[in-house]
Design a protein around this motif. Sequence first.
Motif: not given
Length: 224
Positions: A110-127, A161-171
Amino acid sequence: MSDEDVRSSPWHQRLPSWITRWVGIRNGPAPPKPVYVPYLWAFIGAFGGLSLLQAIFDHSPEFIARGVPPIIASYGATAVLCYAVPEAPLAQPRSVLGGHFFSALTGIIITKIFQLNNLSDEESPRRLAWLAATLASSIAILVMQVTKTIHPPAGATALLPIVTPAVNRLSWYLLPVVLLSSVLMITVALITNNIQQRYPTFWWAPNPPPAKPVLPVTNDKESK
């Protein structure tokens, strides 16, 4: 017993009971135990299992280099099932392994489909992140139902993978992380739960209920 009978018998019947007890196999019902015993072993199991996960992920150079969090948060809920209610169907190895794996896989896709990749810790939730998170958990539930691997804590694994940047970056590296985490939790459960309790009650599928005895059919005319 002949050699042919030995070969055709279940594998666990060919091993001594002091070995098979550590994989949850019992020859009869467990003796009654004091009410405090499950509480004691639930604490010991949860403390040991969660400590082992954090010791490995927080001190292994490979995991540190990859930025793996000390623990995947949803395993705190897995500890409740595996150590507090080890005989519950949703706490069995198939559900723990399959539930977390399929949910992590769903969340990553789902993160790949919505292009929610490599989120930073300071980044606000994306659209549309709310939609991605909702879809990930909902689809994961469906997949667990189809594969008969329902494990409630895994619903959170799909969200991470969508709501936690540290887990999101693991891909995709999240998949071996959750597999190892599940194996470690199950291993500790096999040790702590089989000292005075039982785990698992089944590995792949529940044992079928015993067949009901067939009563002889009596002829009413003959009985008269």
